[in-house]
Design a protein around this motif. Sequence first.
Motif, PDB file in Angstrom:
ATOM      1  N   GLN A 146       0.837  -1.201   0.000  1.00  0.00           N
ATOM      2  CA  GLN A 146       0.000   0.000   0.000  1.00  0.00           C
ATOM      3  C   GLN A 146       0.876   1.257   0.000  1.00  0.00           C
ATOM      4  O   GLN A 146       0.691   2.187   0.784  1.00  0.00           O
ATOM      5  N   GLN A 147       1.884   1.238  -0.894  1.00  0.00           N
ATOM      6  CA  GLN A 147       2.797   2.356  -1.136  1.00  0.00           C
ATOM      7  C   GLN A 147       3.699   2.671   0.062  1.00  0.00           C
ATOM      8  O   GLN A 147       4.317   3.735   0.109  1.00  0.00           O
ATOM      9  N   LYS A 148       3.798   1.771   1.014  1.00  0.00           N
ATOM     10  CA  LYS A 148       4.679   1.964   2.158  1.00  0.00           C
ATOM     11  C   LYS A 148       5.714   0.858   2.175  1.00  0.00           C
ATOM     12  O   LYS A 148       5.376  -0.322   2.194  1.00  0.00           O
ATOM     13  N   LEU A 149       7.024   1.251   2.175  1.00  0.00           N
ATOM     14  CA  LEU A 149       8.083   0.254   2.166  1.00  0.00           C
ATOM     15  C   LEU A 149       8.134  -0.490   3.499  1.00  0.00           C
ATOM     16  O   LEU A 149       7.993   0.106   4.569  1.00  0.00           O
ATOM     17  N   ALA A 150       8.339  -1.803   3.421  1.00  0.00           N
ATOM     18  CA  ALA A 150       8.446  -2.630   4.619  1.00  0.00           C
ATOM     19  C   ALA A 150       9.554  -3.657   4.414  1.00  0.00           C
ATOM     20  O   ALA A 150       9.775  -4.148   3.305  1.00  0.00           O
ATOM     21  N   MET A 151      10.235  -3.975   5.509  1.00  0.00           N
ATOM     22  CA  MET A 151      11.362  -4.902   5.449  1.00  0.00           C
ATOM     23  C   MET A 151      11.097  -6.080   6.371  1.00  0.00           C
ATOM     24  O   MET A 151      10.482  -5.929   7.440  1.00  0.00           O
ATOM     25  N   SER A 152      11.576  -7.252   5.962  1.00  0.00           N
ATOM     26  CA  SER A 152      11.351  -8.450   6.769  1.00  0.00           C
ATOM     27  C   SER A 152      12.424  -9.488   6.490  1.00  0.00           C
ATOM     28  O   SER A 152      13.146  -9.402   5.494  1.00  0.00           O
ATOM     29  N   LEU A 153      12.514 -10.463   7.396  1.00  0.00           N
ATOM     30  CA  LEU A 153      13.300 -11.664   7.153  1.00  0.00           C
ATOM     31  C   LEU A 153      12.343 -12.736   6.646  1.00  0.00           C
ATOM     32  O   LEU A 153      11.214 -12.846   7.126  1.00  0.00           O
ATOM     33  N   ILE A 154      12.789 -13.527   5.668  1.00  0.00           N
ATOM     34  CA  ILE A 154      11.924 -14.543   5.077  1.00  0.00           C
ATOM     35  C   ILE A 154      12.702 -15.848   4.975  1.00  0.00           C
ATOM     36  O   ILE A 154      13.891 -15.855   4.622  1.00  0.00           O
ATOM     37  N   ASP A 155      12.040 -16.982   5.320  1.00  0.00           N
ATOM     38  CA  ASP A 155      12.703 -18.277   5.212  1.00  0.00           C
ATOM     39  C   ASP A 155      12.210 -19.012   3.968  1.00  0.00           C
ATOM     40  O   ASP A 155      11.383 -18.510   3.214  1.00  0.00           O
ATOM     41  N   LYS A 156      12.715 -20.224   3.757  1.00  0.00           N
ATOM     42  CA  LYS A 156      12.398 -20.935   2.519  1.00  0.00           C
ATOM     43  C   LYS A 156      10.957 -21.401   2.458  1.00  0.00           C
ATOM     44  O   LYS A 156      10.473 -21.801   1.399  1.00  0.00           O
ATOM     45  N   ASN A 157      10.255 -21.341   3.603  1.00  0.00           N
ATOM     46  CA  ASN A 157       8.831 -21.681   3.632  1.00  0.00           C
ATOM     47  C   ASN A 157       7.942 -20.451   3.503  1.00  0.00           C
ATOM     48  O   ASN A 157       6.740 -20.531   3.776  1.00  0.00           O
ATOM     49  N   SER A 158       8.556 -19.322   3.139  1.00  0.00           N
ATOM     50  CA  SER A 158       7.854 -18.042   2.947  1.00  0.00           C
ATOM     51  C   SER A 158       7.357 -17.431   4.252  1.00  0.00           C
ATOM     52  O   SER A 158       6.534 -16.507   4.231  1.00  0.00           O
ATOM     53  N   GLN A 159       7.834 -17.930   5.391  1.00  0.00           N
ATOM     54  CA  GLN A 159       7.459 -17.347   6.671  1.00  0.00           C
ATOM     55  C   GLN A 159       8.291 -16.086   6.914  1.00  0.00           C
ATOM     56  O   GLN A 159       9.518 -16.113   6.778  1.00  0.00           O
ATOM     57  N   GLU A 160       7.616 -14.989   7.289  1.00  0.00           N
ATOM     58  CA  GLU A 160       8.285 -13.701   7.414  1.00  0.00           C
ATOM     59  C   GLU A 160       8.275 -13.189   8.850  1.00  0.00           C
ATOM     60  O   GLU A 160       7.332 -13.411   9.603  1.00  0.00           O
ATOM     61  N   THR A 161       9.360 -12.497   9.212  1.00  0.00           N
ATOM     62  CA  THR A 161       9.470 -11.772  10.475  1.00  0.00           C
ATOM     63  C   THR A 161       9.663 -10.299  10.140  1.00  0.00           C
ATOM     64  O   THR A 161      10.683  -9.924   9.541  1.00  0.00           O
ATOM     65  N   THR A 162       8.692  -9.471  10.493  1.00  0.00           N
ATOM     66  CA  THR A 162       8.743  -8.054  10.134  1.00  0.00           C
ATOM     67  C   THR A 162       9.805  -7.326  10.958  1.00  0.00           C
ATOM     68  O   THR A 162       9.937  -7.536  12.163  1.00  0.00           O
ATOM     69  N   LEU A 163      10.561  -6.459  10.278  1.00  0.00           N
ATOM     70  CA  LEU A 163      11.548  -5.612  10.943  1.00  0.00           C
ATOM     71  C   LEU A 163      10.971  -4.212  11.106  1.00  0.00           C
ATOM     72  O   LEU A 163      10.193  -3.755  10.256  1.00  0.00           O
ATOM     73  N   ASN A 164      11.353  -3.516  12.184  1.00  0.00           N
ATOM     74  CA  ASN A 164      10.767  -2.208  12.450  1.00  0.00           C
ATOM     75  C   ASN A 164      11.586  -1.050  11.882  1.00  0.00           C
ATOM     76  O   ASN A 164      11.597   0.054  12.417  1.00  0.00           O
TER      77      ASN A 164
END
Length: 364
Positions: free
Chosen positions: A249-267
């Motif tokens: 939604q036009q807002k940049l977001a960063m995360s860690l992602i594993d091979k199962n597509s599971q993500e951990t959002t970074l602040n």
Amino acid sequence: MRKITPIIIIVAFLALGVGVYFGWQKAKPYLNPTKTPSPTAEELLKEKINPISDKEVFGYWANTSTTTTEISYIALDGKIFKAGEQNEEISGQTINNLQSIKASSDGSKILIKSGSFSSSTFNIFDLSRKVWQPLDLGITAADWSPIEQKIIYLVNTKSGNSNLVIKDLATKAKQKTTTVMSLAQKDFDLSWIDKDNVLLLPQPSSQTKGEAWIINLKDKSAKLFSSGDGLMINWQKNKNQGIKLAANQQKLAMSLIDKNSQETTLNFYTLPDKCAIADSLLYCAIATSQSLPIGAINLPDDYLKKAVYFNDSIYKIDINGANEPEEIFATSADAPIDISRLTKVGNSLIFINRYDNKLYQFAL
């Protein structure tokens, strides 16, 4: 009473004067100390961060196949050097229009993509033997196996599709190739993330919604791995995780992602190639300022085109803890650094400074 003569008074004043003079001379360094120039921001920067290349660098890698880990790099003209106090030339062959380099799992060989984007050329260079090996024409993307002396690549076919092919480089007599499957997708890069899985990564642009796909090499299946506007994924093979940046939604977001597509959002967010995972820590270069106003920046496009430059400080984040960035190096506005291709090698962070394209080492 003893009479004080004028001569005695004069001698006393002279003695007092001599004593005051020599006392003043001794005190002068303390009363008016010699001024030494304060170190400049650039000098302070060099106390923390040391240049380890004397050439402008296109890319670099760690060679762990030797008795001690060595950092090697390829210069902008394609020549290859070993980094350090004395930059030793390994290959004097020049290469026009470098596009990308990727190192094998032990860093003993590198895969070099060059030429035009419509007609790319791939070559492998063996550092120990100093031998070049050209690959087949029509290859559009390639990557190394994370554990073996193999490469996987996409090659154009006469039908207009791309074949996904594995080449075993360890076979001495005849290097064996195996076609995994045929794909209709175009303009993807490859990242071979583990023995059985490879990622198809889109060319990042904020103008399009990028889709990354994961291919299972055993059952030859493909499924959507991740998506987002301007999608970028910097996969860390040694940690089996990726660092992802995308707009939601036009807002940049960063995360860690594993091979199962599971993500951990970074602040926080930065560019994925400004980060590296080591142990349970994430090291990132995060901008404190930039050369363009915030509203005028279009990421990741402007970064990739070098239309914008940043001034980065370095942070570490405990990815198993509170996920809060802790500053470990603060840069100066008078000596800015724009960090790219950050990696951890031993007890140091290695990176390219985009302001001068030199290779630097930050001791942790």
